[in-house]
Design a protein around this motif. Sequence first.
Motif, mmCIF file in Angstrom:
data_model
loop_
_atom_site.group_PDB
_atom_site.id
_atom_site.type_symbol
_atom_site.label_atom_id
_atom_site.label_comp_id
_atom_site.label_asym_id
_atom_site.label_seq_id
_atom_site.Cartn_x
_atom_site.Cartn_y
_atom_site.Cartn_z
ATOM 1 N N TYR A 234 1.264 -1.480 0.088
ATOM 2 C CA TYR A 234 0.060 -0.461 -0.038
ATOM 3 C C TYR A 234 0.957 1.351 -0.226
ATOM 4 C CZ TYR A 234 -2.618 3.817 1.856
ATOM 5 O OH TYR A 234 -3.796 4.975 2.255
ATOM 6 N N LEU A 235 0.830 1.533 -1.131
ATOM 7 C CA LEU A 235 1.389 2.975 -1.020
ATOM 8 C C LEU A 235 0.728 4.355 -0.802
ATOM 9 C CD1 LEU A 235 4.427 4.574 -2.173
ATOM 10 C CD2 LEU A 235 3.673 4.715 -4.461
ATOM 11 N N TYR A 236 1.457 5.743 -0.600
ATOM 12 C CA TYR A 236 -0.194 6.964 -0.150
ATOM 13 C C TYR A 236 0.784 7.884 -0.184
ATOM 14 C CZ TYR A 236 1.379 7.502 4.323
ATOM 15 O OH TYR A 236 2.359 6.944 5.430
ATOM 16 N N VAL A 237 0.279 8.928 -1.090
ATOM 17 C CA VAL A 237 0.555 10.792 -1.502
ATOM 18 C C VAL A 237 -0.196 11.790 -1.424
ATOM 19 C CG1 VAL A 237 2.076 11.881 -2.318
ATOM 20 C CG2 VAL A 237 2.671 9.906 -2.529
ATOM 21 N N GLU A 238 -0.111 12.295 -0.081
ATOM 22 C CA GLU A 238 -0.682 12.844 0.229
ATOM 23 C C GLU A 238 -1.140 14.223 1.199
ATOM 24 O OE1 GLU A 238 -2.908 11.944 4.789
ATOM 25 O OE2 GLU A 238 -3.314 10.480 3.053
ATOM 26 N N GLY A 239 -1.762 15.208 0.535
ATOM 27 C CA GLY A 239 -1.589 16.442 1.745
ATOM 28 C C GLY A 239 -2.122 18.043 0.783
ATOM 29 N N ALA A 240 -1.695 19.042 1.126
ATOM 30 C CA ALA A 240 -2.504 20.176 0.847
ATOM 31 C C ALA A 240 -2.079 20.728 -0.861
ATOM 32 C CB ALA A 240 -2.335 21.078 1.429
ATOM 33 N N GLY A 241 -0.729 20.098 -0.783
ATOM 34 C CA GLY A 241 -0.105 21.067 -2.382
ATOM 35 C C GLY A 241 -0.583 20.745 -3.285
ATOM 36 N N HIS A 242 -0.383 22.216 -4.259
ATOM 37 C CA HIS A 242 -1.160 22.282 -5.372
ATOM 38 C C HIS A 242 -0.514 21.150 -6.757
ATOM 39 C CE1 HIS A 242 -3.316 25.775 -4.005
ATOM 40 N NE2 HIS A 242 -2.044 26.333 -3.265
ATOM 41 N N SER A 243 0.101 20.448 -6.335
ATOM 42 C CA SER A 243 0.865 20.160 -7.245
ATOM 43 C C SER A 243 -0.222 17.734 -7.189
ATOM 44 C CB SER A 243 2.696 19.035 -7.137
ATOM 45 O OG SER A 243 3.246 20.302 -7.017
ATOM 46 N N LEU A 244 -0.586 17.944 -5.882
ATOM 47 C CA LEU A 244 -1.268 17.151 -5.474
ATOM 48 C C LEU A 244 -3.031 17.266 -6.231
ATOM 49 C CD1 LEU A 244 -0.103 16.241 -1.971
ATOM 50 C CD2 LEU A 244 0.957 14.479 -3.133
ATOM 51 N N ALA A 245 -2.750 17.847 -7.038
ATOM 52 C CA ALA A 245 -4.592 18.087 -7.508
ATOM 53 C C ALA A 245 -3.608 17.148 -8.919
ATOM 54 C CB ALA A 245 -4.769 19.171 -7.996
ATOM 55 N N ALA A 246 -2.527 17.203 -9.420
ATOM 56 C CA ALA A 246 -2.956 15.952 -10.542
ATOM 57 C C ALA A 246 -2.714 14.376 -10.376
ATOM 58 C CB ALA A 246 -0.991 16.291 -10.942
ATOM 59 N N THR A 247 -2.615 13.873 -11.544
ATOM 60 C CA THR A 247 -2.542 12.270 -11.075
ATOM 61 C C THR A 247 -1.728 12.320 -12.161
ATOM 62 O OG1 THR A 247 -4.652 11.749 -11.560
ATOM 63 C CG2 THR A 247 -3.879 10.349 -12.013
ATOM 64 N N PRO A 248 -0.771 11.686 -11.535
ATOM 65 C CA PRO A 248 0.982 11.250 -12.389
ATOM 66 C C PRO A 248 0.322 9.372 -12.859
ATOM 67 C CG PRO A 248 1.198 10.727 -10.508
ATOM 68 C CD PRO A 248 -0.468 10.871 -9.482
ATOM 69 N N ASN A 249 0.992 9.544 -13.731
ATOM 70 C CA ASN A 249 0.726 7.890 -14.269
ATOM 71 C C ASN A 249 1.221 6.490 -13.286
ATOM 72 O OD1 ASN A 249 1.513 5.367 -16.029
ATOM 73 N ND2 ASN A 249 2.584 6.481 -17.529
ATOM 74 N N ASP A 250 -0.044 6.691 -12.973
ATOM 75 C CA ASP A 250 -0.693 5.941 -12.395
ATOM 76 C C ASP A 250 -0.548 4.451 -12.814
ATOM 77 O OD1 ASP A 250 -0.935 7.232 -9.945
ATOM 78 O OD2 ASP A 250 -3.171 7.279 -9.990
ATOM 79 N N ALA A 251 -0.485 3.814 -13.696
ATOM 80 C CA ALA A 251 -0.626 2.371 -14.247
ATOM 81 C C ALA A 251 1.514 2.467 -13.904
ATOM 82 C CB ALA A 251 -0.815 2.536 -15.624
ATOM 83 N N GLN A 252 2.122 2.700 -14.216
ATOM 84 C CA GLN A 252 3.588 3.360 -14.562
ATOM 85 C C GLN A 252 3.414 2.404 -12.717
ATOM 86 O OE1 GLN A 252 5.998 6.048 -16.357
ATOM 87 N NE2 GLN A 252 7.418 5.671 -15.185
ATOM 88 N N VAL A 253 2.527 3.681 -11.972
ATOM 89 C CA VAL A 253 2.954 3.793 -10.207
ATOM 90 C C VAL A 253 3.036 1.970 -9.941
ATOM 91 C CG1 VAL A 253 2.833 4.595 -7.713
ATOM 92 C CG2 VAL A 253 3.178 5.943 -9.832
ATOM 93 N N LEU A 254 1.684 1.327 -10.337
ATOM 94 C CA LEU A 254 1.859 -0.063 -9.549
ATOM 95 C C LEU A 254 2.486 -1.066 -10.447
ATOM 96 C CD1 LEU A 254 -1.907 -0.154 -10.762
ATOM 97 C CD2 LEU A 254 -0.632 0.357 -8.604
ATOM 98 N N ALA A 255 3.220 -0.897 -11.594
ATOM 99 C CA ALA A 255 4.303 -1.368 -12.560
ATOM 100 C C ALA A 255 4.944 -1.266 -11.404
ATOM 101 C CB ALA A 255 4.355 -1.032 -13.407
#
Length: 263
Positions: A234-255
């Motif tokens: 289980y991996l998480y990244v969270e907070g109030a930073g504006h950058s976190l509103a974007a979605t990274p390449n989550d399929a790549q993160v899972l890989a």
Amino acid sequence: MRATVIKRWALVAVGLVVTLSMAACAATKQQNNSGAGHSHTTTPAASPTSSASLPAVPTATPGTVSASSAPSASVWLTASEIPFGATYNWVLFTGSADGGAPIGTADGNGVYYVSPDTVFQAITACGGPSLVLSTPLGAWQRQFKPTSGDLLDIAGQWISVYPDATTAIAAWHRLQTAYAGCLAQEANPQITLTETAQTEDAMAWFHSTNGVMIGSMAPDAHEYFVLDENQIAYLYVEGAGHSLAATPNDAQVLATIARHLNA
């Protein structure tokens, strides 16, 4: 992608009403952090009088576990592999001068063992803490703090180890059910829950309050789950930073997570 609208502060999942605290999510998202955070770390604090308004102080009962049950060193992502690394320059967090530290027993290399009888208000955004601590072998966690960007944001990784693959698969199905069943509650502002990537043995979710602060909940949280044999990462990244509103390449993160589990 699937999007679910969640209203209010609680999620109803698998018959349980769970207070949603999307803050520092690592079995301790910092309680001395005024921003959102799951309780994955512990700092000296008095027990709150109302669990509806304040995150509960996680309590830990020292537990024992065979060294052979611990995950291998290869399962852990490096700081550079944590999402949003270019913004935050993540570094491993092993404690602070004020006494804050990840919950659990230090196991070397920034890893903390968390016994299954440790009590949390929440670990994941959906469902109860037992989704991560349902194994009699317990779980292990590492946390990361940013050196740039929004310094209140946090990241972390959990590895839950089960006695066998059958038990792990049952736990995986409970996770899937909890996230698929996060039901809407009355109230505003609305929280959105979106599944951003999925395979048979992996899933990624993005939670957002759409810029509105709700209690200790992190405005934005990215969560990743991967099943491999008798382990669930289980991996998480969270907070109030504006950058976190974007979605990274989550399929790549899972890989990337899967590659570490298979190493």
